[in-house]
Design a protein around this motif. Sequence first.
Motif, PDB file in Angstrom:
ATOM      1  N   PRO A 145       0.828  -1.219   0.000  1.00 49.50           N
ATOM      2  CA  PRO A 145       0.000   0.000   0.000  1.00 49.50           C
ATOM      3  C   PRO A 145       0.861   1.267   0.000  1.00 49.50           C
ATOM      4  O   PRO A 145       0.436   2.332  -0.445  1.00 49.50           O
ATOM      5  N   ASN A 146       2.087   1.144   0.530  1.00 54.10           N
ATOM      6  CA  ASN A 146       3.070   2.230   0.530  1.00 54.10           C
ATOM      7  C   ASN A 146       4.423   1.579   0.760  1.00 54.10           C
ATOM      8  O   ASN A 146       4.526   0.349   0.873  1.00 54.10           O
ATOM      9  N   PHE A 147       5.467   2.375   0.825  1.00 62.05           N
ATOM     10  CA  PHE A 147       6.802   1.802   0.950  1.00 62.05           C
ATOM     11  C   PHE A 147       7.401   2.007   2.336  1.00 62.05           C
ATOM     12  O   PHE A 147       8.614   2.089   2.495  1.00 62.05           O
ATOM     13  N   LYS A 148       6.555   2.065   3.368  1.00 62.04           N
ATOM     14  CA  LYS A 148       7.039   2.121   4.731  1.00 62.04           C
ATOM     15  C   LYS A 148       7.554   0.749   5.154  1.00 62.04           C
ATOM     16  O   LYS A 148       7.108  -0.282   4.642  1.00 62.04           O
ATOM     17  N   LEU A 149       8.474   0.750   6.123  1.00 57.47           N
ATOM     18  CA  LEU A 149       9.030  -0.521   6.599  1.00 57.47           C
ATOM     19  C   LEU A 149       7.940  -1.429   7.154  1.00 57.47           C
ATOM     20  O   LEU A 149       7.960  -2.643   6.917  1.00 57.47           O
ATOM     21  N   GLU A 150       6.973  -0.838   7.871  1.00 54.05           N
ATOM     22  CA  GLU A 150       5.920  -1.687   8.437  1.00 54.05           C
ATOM     23  C   GLU A 150       5.082  -2.376   7.359  1.00 54.05           C
ATOM     24  O   GLU A 150       4.594  -3.493   7.556  1.00 54.05           O
ATOM     25  N   SER A 151       4.923  -1.733   6.213  1.00 50.69           N
ATOM     26  CA  SER A 151       4.167  -2.354   5.113  1.00 50.69           C
ATOM     27  C   SER A 151       4.942  -3.507   4.499  1.00 50.69           C
ATOM     28  O   SER A 151       4.380  -4.554   4.186  1.00 50.69           O
ATOM     29  N   LEU A 152       6.261  -3.316   4.331  1.00 49.58           N
ATOM     30  CA  LEU A 152       7.096  -4.397   3.810  1.00 49.58           C
ATOM     31  C   LEU A 152       7.106  -5.562   4.797  1.00 49.58           C
ATOM     32  O   LEU A 152       6.983  -6.730   4.394  1.00 49.58           O
ATOM     33  N   ALA A 153       7.216  -5.252   6.087  1.00 47.50           N
ATOM     34  CA  ALA A 153       7.206  -6.303   7.107  1.00 47.50           C
ATOM     35  C   ALA A 153       5.892  -7.075   7.093  1.00 47.50           C
ATOM     36  O   ALA A 153       5.880  -8.313   7.129  1.00 47.50           O
ATOM     37  N   ALA A 154       4.777  -6.351   7.027  1.00 46.52           N
ATOM     38  CA  ALA A 154       3.466  -7.002   7.024  1.00 46.52           C
ATOM     39  C   ALA A 154       3.299  -7.903   5.807  1.00 46.52           C
ATOM     40  O   ALA A 154       2.703  -8.982   5.895  1.00 46.52           O
ATOM     41  N   HIS A 155       3.832  -7.482   4.661  1.00 43.64           N
ATOM     42  CA  HIS A 155       3.718  -8.286   3.431  1.00 43.64           C
ATOM     43  C   HIS A 155       4.350  -9.660   3.617  1.00 43.64           C
ATOM     44  O   HIS A 155       3.819 -10.664   3.126  1.00 43.64           O
ATOM     45  N   PHE A 156       5.479  -9.706   4.346  1.00 40.91           N
ATOM     46  CA  PHE A 156       6.174 -10.975   4.533  1.00 40.91           C
ATOM     47  C   PHE A 156       5.870 -11.611   5.892  1.00 40.91           C
ATOM     48  O   PHE A 156       6.500 -12.593   6.278  1.00 40.91           O
ATOM     49  N   GLY A 157       4.909 -11.041   6.621  1.00 48.13           N
ATOM     50  CA  GLY A 157       4.518 -11.632   7.892  1.00 48.13           C
ATOM     51  C   GLY A 157       5.531 -11.461   9.003  1.00 48.13           C
ATOM     52  O   GLY A 157       5.551 -12.240   9.964  1.00 48.13           O
ATOM     53  N   VAL A 158       6.368 -10.450   8.903  1.00 54.65           N
ATOM     54  CA  VAL A 158       7.377 -10.196   9.934  1.00 54.65           C
ATOM     55  C   VAL A 158       6.770  -9.287  11.007  1.00 54.65           C
ATOM     56  O   VAL A 158       6.201  -8.240  10.686  1.00 54.65           O
ATOM     57  N   VAL A 159       6.896  -9.663  12.257  1.00 43.17           N
ATOM     58  CA  VAL A 159       6.303  -8.912  13.361  1.00 43.17           C
ATOM     59  C   VAL A 159       7.299  -7.892  13.910  1.00 43.17           C
ATOM     60  O   VAL A 159       8.406  -8.256  14.321  1.00 43.17           O
ATOM     61  N   GLN A 160       6.919  -6.632  13.901  1.00 43.63           N
ATOM     62  CA  GLN A 160       7.726  -5.598  14.534  1.00 43.63           C
ATOM     63  C   GLN A 160       7.471  -5.586  16.034  1.00 43.63           C
ATOM     64  O   GLN A 160       6.323  -5.664  16.472  1.00 43.63           O
ATOM     65  N   GLN A 161       8.530  -5.478  16.819  1.00 44.14           N
ATOM     66  CA  GLN A 161       8.388  -5.446  18.269  1.00 44.14           C
ATOM     67  C   GLN A 161       8.642  -4.054  18.835  1.00 44.14           C
ATOM     68  O   GLN A 161       7.958  -3.623  19.752  1.00 44.14           O
ATOM     69  N   ARG A 162       9.627  -3.346  18.291  1.00 44.58           N
ATOM     70  CA  ARG A 162       9.958  -2.009  18.789  1.00 44.58           C
ATOM     71  C   ARG A 162      10.310  -1.111  17.610  1.00 44.58           C
ATOM     72  O   ARG A 162      11.479  -0.985  17.236  1.00 44.58           O
ATOM     73  N   ALA A 163       9.311  -0.509  16.993  1.00 33.83           N
ATOM     74  CA  ALA A 163       9.553   0.383  15.856  1.00 33.83           C
ATOM     75  C   ALA A 163      10.451   1.535  16.290  1.00 33.83           C
ATOM     76  O   ALA A 163      10.326   2.063  17.397  1.00 33.83           O
TER      77      ALA A 163
END
Length: 328
Positions: A145-163
């Motif tokens: 949807p955009n090129f933010k790190l959280e969007s890339l992480a969500a695409h590959f199912g990677v969970v962010q713990q401490r942005a």
Amino acid sequence: MLEDRATAVSAPTQWPAAYPKGYAVVDVETTGLARDDRIISAAVYRLDTRGEVEDHWYTLVNPERDPGPVWIHGLTSDVLEGAPLFADVAEEFAARLDGRVLVAHNAVFDWQMIAREYARAEREAPVRQRLCTIALSKELALPLPNFKLESLAAHFGVVQQRAHHALDDARVLAEAFRPSLRAAAAGGVRLPLLECRPLTEWSDAPRIGRQASGSHGDHRQGGWRPSRKRPACPYPNPGRYEDGRPLKQGMRVAFSGDTSTERELLEDRATEAGLHVATSLSRLTSLLVTNDPDSGTSKVVKARQFGTPVVDEAAFGQLLRDVEPAAG
């Protein structure tokens, strides 16, 4: 689900021989976004040729100034007071980068911050190439949807713990980069590598020009070239650049996207050659310089609409060597 998505592209029949032999996935947190801001924490995940994690490293860095937006990175002056100076960790940081491609999300920012810190320490970072995961996502046409790190992480199912914590952001990026790299290898995609040139512009002369915001009482040790308004181009615009012909003094040149040479230095060289550096693109623009002509930035879109000629940074560097004098 993540394993299924990752392993679906984990075993290309033949790994591209031209791909790098190792990567250093980097994230730095800083006191701000300006040229004279400082690194306050840094993390590196070292990956092998296929994107598997070898090890990771993290350090706080005392910026010797106000830490900036604490509400974003959470690092207060008290936390950073006992941290090592960048010069104290420069050697270990360099060992983590040496011989590897620097990988970062919006890599031009991380690289320039790192290059400036090494310049202040009168050293050079051992980095010759960088890879931006935003550019790689575009090459792979990922449905983000955009090129933010959280969007890339969500695409590959990677969970962010401490942005906005350097170590966790580097971990997240490493985990998202691995399936991206495998997908690129499986599809024979050219990796969007850019050259990293060390910065040699730092001096210990007193700062002049704009002061950074905040109570930076000890922030007078140097500056990145004097802040100044670029003089008006004295030559009339001779029109558009024509392929195969030299640039001519007075031509209006605009820049878009990431460049190997720091943007301001590239603009300075254009100005010194007698070109008019334009901050926006119009029908009067003679040439657009971009390494990513498919990026979809406003300048690239307007260049297509207006039929403005486009060249990449390397070609522009060649053209700068022989700029034709203005008529008369």
